[in-house]
Design a protein around this motif. Structure first.
Motif, PDB file in Angstrom:
ATOM      1  N   GLY A 171       0.814  -1.206   0.000  1.00  0.00           N
ATOM      2  CA  GLY A 171       0.000   0.000   0.000  1.00  0.00           C
ATOM      3  C   GLY A 171       0.848   1.257   0.000  1.00  0.00           C
ATOM      4  N   GLY A 172       0.188   2.394  -0.194  1.00  0.00           N
ATOM      5  CA  GLY A 172       0.890   3.674  -0.107  1.00  0.00           C
ATOM      6  C   GLY A 172       1.510   4.158  -1.392  1.00  0.00           C
ATOM      7  N   GLY A 173       1.182   3.515  -2.528  1.00  0.00           N
ATOM      8  CA  GLY A 173       1.701   3.999  -3.802  1.00  0.00           C
ATOM      9  C   GLY A 173       2.925   3.246  -4.286  1.00  0.00           C
TER      10      GLY A 173
ATOM     11  N   SER B 223       5.565 -12.776  -5.919  1.00  0.00           N
ATOM     12  CA  SER B 223       4.702 -12.121  -4.918  1.00  0.00           C
ATOM     13  C   SER B 223       3.355 -12.814  -4.747  1.00  0.00           C
ATOM     14  CB  SER B 223       4.473 -10.657  -5.314  1.00  0.00           C
ATOM     15  OG  SER B 223       3.772 -10.571  -6.544  1.00  0.00           O
ATOM     16  N   ARG B 224       3.241 -14.027  -5.247  1.00  0.00           N
ATOM     17  CA  ARG B 224       1.953 -14.733  -5.207  1.00  0.00           C
ATOM     18  C   ARG B 224       1.401 -14.846  -3.794  1.00  0.00           C
ATOM     19  NH1 ARG B 224       2.740 -19.795  -8.357  1.00  0.00           N
ATOM     20  NH2 ARG B 224       2.690 -18.282 -10.061  1.00  0.00           N
ATOM     21  N   TYR B 225       2.280 -14.996  -2.803  1.00  0.00           N
ATOM     22  CA  TYR B 225       1.829 -15.179  -1.422  1.00  0.00           C
ATOM     23  C   TYR B 225       2.160 -13.984  -0.526  1.00  0.00           C
ATOM     24  CZ  TYR B 225       1.593 -19.946  -3.187  1.00  0.00           C
ATOM     25  OH  TYR B 225       1.314 -21.050  -3.944  1.00  0.00           O
ATOM     26  N   SER B 226       2.808 -12.957  -1.081  1.00  0.00           N
ATOM     27  CA  SER B 226       3.180 -11.798  -0.259  1.00  0.00           C
ATOM     28  C   SER B 226       2.124 -10.695  -0.311  1.00  0.00           C
ATOM     29  CB  SER B 226       4.534 -11.230  -0.713  1.00  0.00           C
ATOM     30  OG  SER B 226       4.413 -10.586  -1.981  1.00  0.00           O
ATOM     31  N   GLY B 227       1.280 -10.705  -1.342  1.00  0.00           N
ATOM     32  CA  GLY B 227       0.219  -9.703  -1.438  1.00  0.00           C
ATOM     33  C   GLY B 227       0.635  -8.416  -2.123  1.00  0.00           C
ATOM     34  N   HIS B 228       1.872  -8.342  -2.623  1.00  0.00           N
ATOM     35  CA  HIS B 228       2.309  -7.135  -3.326  1.00  0.00           C
ATOM     36  C   HIS B 228       1.683  -7.076  -4.714  1.00  0.00           C
ATOM     37  CE1 HIS B 228       5.622  -7.507  -0.343  1.00  0.00           C
ATOM     38  NE2 HIS B 228       5.511  -6.194  -0.329  1.00  0.00           N
ATOM     39  N   ARG B 229       1.461  -5.871  -5.178  1.00  0.00           N
ATOM     40  CA  ARG B 229       0.883  -5.670  -6.502  1.00  0.00           C
ATOM     41  C   ARG B 229       1.931  -5.072  -7.437  1.00  0.00           C
ATOM     42  NH1 ARG B 229      -3.833  -1.900  -4.512  1.00  0.00           N
ATOM     43  NH2 ARG B 229      -1.997  -1.204  -3.314  1.00  0.00           N
ATOM     44  N   SER B 230       2.046  -5.659  -8.624  1.00  0.00           N
ATOM     45  CA  SER B 230       2.984  -5.149  -9.630  1.00  0.00           C
ATOM     46  C   SER B 230       2.250  -4.933 -10.942  1.00  0.00           C
ATOM     47  CB  SER B 230       4.154  -6.118  -9.837  1.00  0.00           C
ATOM     48  OG  SER B 230       3.713  -7.297 -10.482  1.00  0.00           O
ATOM     49  N   MET B 231       2.871  -4.151 -11.805  1.00  0.00           N
ATOM     50  CA  MET B 231       2.271  -3.841 -13.098  1.00  0.00           C
ATOM     51  C   MET B 231       3.357  -3.413 -14.068  1.00  0.00           C
ATOM     52  SD  MET B 231      -0.542  -0.890 -13.980  1.00  0.00           S
ATOM     53  CE  MET B 231      -0.953  -0.504 -15.697  1.00  0.00           C
ATOM     54  N   ALA B 232       3.160  -3.716 -15.355  1.00  0.00           N
ATOM     55  CA  ALA B 232       4.071  -3.268 -16.401  1.00  0.00           C
ATOM     56  C   ALA B 232       3.366  -2.259 -17.298  1.00  0.00           C
ATOM     57  CB  ALA B 232       4.555  -4.447 -17.241  1.00  0.00           C
ATOM     58  N   VAL B 233       4.039  -1.146 -17.602  1.00  0.00           N
ATOM     59  CA  VAL B 233       3.505  -0.151 -18.534  1.00  0.00           C
ATOM     60  C   VAL B 233       4.509   0.052 -19.657  1.00  0.00           C
ATOM     61  CG1 VAL B 233       2.081   1.007 -16.816  1.00  0.00           C
ATOM     62  CG2 VAL B 233       4.421   1.794 -17.176  1.00  0.00           C
ATOM     63  N   PHE B 234       3.995   0.150 -20.890  1.00  0.00           N
ATOM     64  CA  PHE B 234       4.867   0.261 -22.056  1.00  0.00           C
ATOM     65  C   PHE B 234       4.052   0.791 -23.217  1.00  0.00           C
ATOM     66  CE2 PHE B 234       3.494  -4.032 -21.081  1.00  0.00           C
ATOM     67  CZ  PHE B 234       2.653  -4.311 -22.160  1.00  0.00           C
ATOM     68  N   GLY B 235       4.752   1.296 -24.215  1.00  0.00           N
ATOM     69  CA  GLY B 235       4.095   1.835 -25.395  1.00  0.00           C
ATOM     70  C   GLY B 235       3.663   0.745 -26.348  1.00  0.00           C
TER      71      GLY B 235
ATOM     72  N   GLN C  29      -3.952   1.281 -19.106  1.00  0.00           N
ATOM     73  CA  GLN C  29      -2.829   1.295 -18.170  1.00  0.00           C
ATOM     74  C   GLN C  29      -3.030   2.363 -17.103  1.00  0.00           C
ATOM     75  OE1 GLN C  29       0.802   1.661 -20.456  1.00  0.00           O
ATOM     76  NE2 GLN C  29       0.712  -0.457 -21.183  1.00  0.00           N
ATOM     77  N   ALA C  30      -3.504   3.542 -17.492  1.00  0.00           N
ATOM     78  CA  ALA C  30      -3.738   4.620 -16.529  1.00  0.00           C
ATOM     79  C   ALA C  30      -4.800   4.224 -15.510  1.00  0.00           C
ATOM     80  CB  ALA C  30      -4.157   5.893 -17.262  1.00  0.00           C
ATOM     81  N   LYS C  31      -5.867   3.573 -15.983  1.00  0.00           N
ATOM     82  CA  LYS C  31      -6.933   3.140 -15.068  1.00  0.00           C
ATOM     83  C   LYS C  31      -6.430   2.105 -14.066  1.00  0.00           C
ATOM     84  CE  LYS C  31     -11.004   3.971 -17.985  1.00  0.00           C
ATOM     85  NZ  LYS C  31     -12.133   3.318 -18.706  1.00  0.00           N
ATOM     86  N   LYS C  32      -5.627   1.181 -14.549  1.00  0.00           N
ATOM     87  CA  LYS C  32      -5.096   0.148 -13.662  1.00  0.00           C
ATOM     88  C   LYS C  32      -4.140   0.741 -12.633  1.00  0.00           C
ATOM     89  CE  LYS C  32      -3.152  -4.522 -13.791  1.00  0.00           C
ATOM     90  NZ  LYS C  32      -2.618  -5.596 -14.660  1.00  0.00           N
ATOM     91  N   LEU C  33      -3.363   1.731 -13.040  1.00  0.00           N
ATOM     92  CA  LEU C  33      -2.446   2.388 -12.107  1.00  0.00           C
ATOM     93  C   LEU C  33      -3.198   3.050 -10.955  1.00  0.00           C
ATOM     94  CD1 LEU C  33       0.306   4.042 -14.349  1.00  0.00           C
ATOM     95  CD2 LEU C  33       0.699   2.481 -12.442  1.00  0.00           C
ATOM     96  N   ARG C  34      -4.363   3.609 -11.257  1.00  0.00           N
ATOM     97  CA  ARG C  34      -5.133   4.302 -10.211  1.00  0.00           C
ATOM     98  C   ARG C  34      -5.618   3.355  -9.127  1.00  0.00           C
ATOM     99  NH1 ARG C  34      -7.999   6.597 -14.914  1.00  0.00           N
ATOM    100  NH2 ARG C  34      -6.788   8.414 -15.603  1.00  0.00           N
ATOM    101  N   LYS C  35      -5.694   2.067  -9.437  1.00  0.00           N
ATOM    102  CA  LYS C  35      -6.108   1.082  -8.439  1.00  0.00           C
ATOM    103  C   LYS C  35      -5.005   0.810  -7.422  1.00  0.00           C
ATOM    104  CE  LYS C  35      -9.298  -1.254 -11.599  1.00  0.00           C
ATOM    105  NZ  LYS C  35      -9.626  -2.537 -12.289  1.00  0.00           N
ATOM    106  N   GLY C  36      -3.776   1.205  -7.775  1.00  0.00           N
ATOM    107  CA  GLY C  36      -2.668   1.097  -6.825  1.00  0.00           C
ATOM    108  C   GLY C  36      -1.744  -0.080  -7.078  1.00  0.00           C
ATOM    109  N   VAL C  37      -0.454   0.205  -7.158  1.00  0.00           N
ATOM    110  CA  VAL C  37       0.584  -0.831  -7.244  1.00  0.00           C
ATOM    111  C   VAL C  37       1.764  -0.381  -6.396  1.00  0.00           C
ATOM    112  CG1 VAL C  37      -0.079  -1.615  -9.555  1.00  0.00           C
ATOM    113  CG2 VAL C  37       1.641   0.178  -9.321  1.00  0.00           C
ATOM    114  N   GLU C  38       2.520  -1.355  -5.898  1.00  0.00           N
ATOM    115  CA  GLU C  38       3.746  -1.035  -5.154  1.00  0.00           C
ATOM    116  C   GLU C  38       4.994  -1.130  -6.028  1.00  0.00           C
ATOM    117  OE1 GLU C  38       0.551  -2.246  -2.641  1.00  0.00           O
ATOM    118  OE2 GLU C  38       1.769  -3.725  -3.729  1.00  0.00           O
ATOM    119  N   LEU C  39       4.945  -2.018  -7.021  1.00  0.00           N
ATOM    120  CA  LEU C  39       6.092  -2.247  -7.904  1.00  0.00           C
ATOM    121  C   LEU C  39       5.668  -1.960  -9.336  1.00  0.00           C
ATOM    122  CD1 LEU C  39       8.904  -3.314  -8.718  1.00  0.00           C
ATOM    123  CD2 LEU C  39       8.010  -5.631  -8.521  1.00  0.00           C
TER     124      LEU C  39
END
Length: 412
Positions: A66-68, A92-104, A111-121
């Motif tokens: 959490g926290g951005g 991170s399957r069992y740690s609960g961290h959220r990750s995401m990849a953004v690219f052109g 991608q912008a909508k998914k980012l607003r939901k929050g990721v740590e990595l």
């Protein structure tokens, strides 16, 4: 040594076990403890040695949920971004961290909508990341860990001005991890000021092919390369083969020619859309495509298991690219074969490759193949190893270079 000895939490160890890792690779043994300590790292390791997990695992352990966005991985290509994100999700399957990849190359809005939901990595290519920042869709003000992956490649592709802009958007107090298959003096000179007493890790020499790759060269005329490739595939019953050409046009033409011979093949290069490239890679992974013909856009970072052969249809003009190409086979300790076709015009490229790796390549012939004019390298030739740069923490040489005197006319 086993992963439990590295100080990783149980939730991460469970993810590692699910991924099928038996024991840490050399780069993981070196980097994970240092990463957990919060040290800056300059890591140089060949492709296929597990360097992605070497920085992902300590990042996940140090991140609070959490926290951005707390960790940012910057990488040069879409394929690398997807691969890194895949490793992060698995770890991170069992740690609960959220990750995401953004690219052109794909839609901006999803991608912008998914980012607003929050990721740590966040894993990002430079251009799309700066687009998101300019539109206010990403906040980099809380980043605690920065990873620059394949820094040499980003420099070669002209991304370094963008990377500097990204660094200027981050908090000054952060951990910096620099990883690449090779480490040039130029990269070290431009990034050195951003590092704080970094630990240097080099598991293998820069631009040294993995020991489990059987390497050879086939001298052949340019006009016979396609014919020789078809014969090799048929007579040696090759399957899951990655073939590299010099240009996109040559990749398309080669694909058309070998498909006419009844061989399932597909090209992959930057003229294809992201969805087309992903479908092609998926087909290659599943075995629906026997031969993947590629330009160097996939020379780094595409993690396709069980590639039996890498064939250099064209010798690379940059010797270090040879290492990245053949690194697509013999991954994670498996064995593999790398074959290079060398026309008479490519003798100097062969010499450069042999000088870089410090050994000569074995010359081979295709049985019962009728060769036209070709040049066979001398069996008495020697390979002179090229010297390499080791990071010195940014220290300057003790000797000052004398400024040349200007001509009298210029001083007047």
């Amino acid at each position: 040594m086993i992963f439990e000895d590295l100080g990783l939490e149980k939730c991460l160890l469970k993810g590692v076990k699910d991924m099928g890792y038996q024991e840490p690779t050399p780069i993981q043994r070196e980097a994970i403890p240092l990463g957990l300590e919060g040290r800056d790292i300059v890591g140089c390791a060949q492709t296929g040695t597990g360097k992605t997990a070497a920085f992902i695992l300590p990042i996940l352990q140090r991140l609070q949920k959490g926290g951005g966005i707390k960790a940012l991985v910057v990488t040069p290509t879409r394929e690398l971004a997807l691969q890194i994100d895949e490793v992060a999700r698995s770890c991170s399957r069992y740690s609960g961290h959220r990750s995401m990849a953004v690219f052109g190359g794909v839609g901006y809005t999803p991608q912008a909508k998914k980012l607003r939901k929050g990721v740590e990595l966040l894993v990002a290519t430079p251009g799309r990341l700066l687009d998101l920042q300019r539109h206010g869709d990403v906040n980099l003000g809380k980043v605690e860990i920065l990873v620059l992956d394949e820094a040499d490649r980003m420099l070669d592709m002209g991304f370094w001005p963008d990377v500097r802009r990204i660094i200027n958007l981050l908090p000054e107090q952060r951990q910096n991890l620099l990883f690449s298959a090779t480490m040039s003096p130029k990269v070290l000179s431009v990034i050195g000021s951003a590092l704080t007493r970094p630990a240097r890790i080099e598991v293998e020499r820069s631009a040294t092919p993995v020991d489990t790759v059987d390497q050879s060269v086939f001298p052949v005329s340019s006009m016979q390369k396609t014919e020789l490739l078809v014969e090799l595939i048929r007579k040696r019953d090759l399957d899951k083969v990655l073939v590299f050409t010099r240009t996109k046009y040559r990749a398309d033409r080669l694909c058309r020619n070998i498909k006419r011979k009844g061989i399932k093949a597909a090209p992959i290069h930057s003229n294809l859309s992201q969805s087309q490239r992903q479908r092609t890679l998926d087909g290659f992974k599943k075995g629906n495509i026997r031969i993947l013909v590629a330009t160097d856009i996939v020379a780094r970072g595409i993690d396709v298991v069980n590639i039996s052969h890498v064939i250099n249809y064209d010798m690379p003009s940059d010797a270090e690219v040879y290492v990245h190409r053949i690194g697509r086979t013999a991954r994670a300790g498996a064995s593999g074969t790398a074959i290079s076709f060398m026309s008479p015009e490519e003798l100097s490229e062969l010499s450069s490759v042999e000088g870089l790796i410090g050994s000569t390549l074995r010359c081979e012939d295709m049985e019962d193949f009728v060769y036209a004019h070709r040049v066979i390298p001398s069996p008495e030739r020697e390979a002179k190893k090229i010297s390499r740069m080791v990071y010195n923490g940014g220290a300057k040489s003790g000797r000052r270079r004398r400024r040349p005197r200007r001509p009298a006319a210029a001083r007047a």
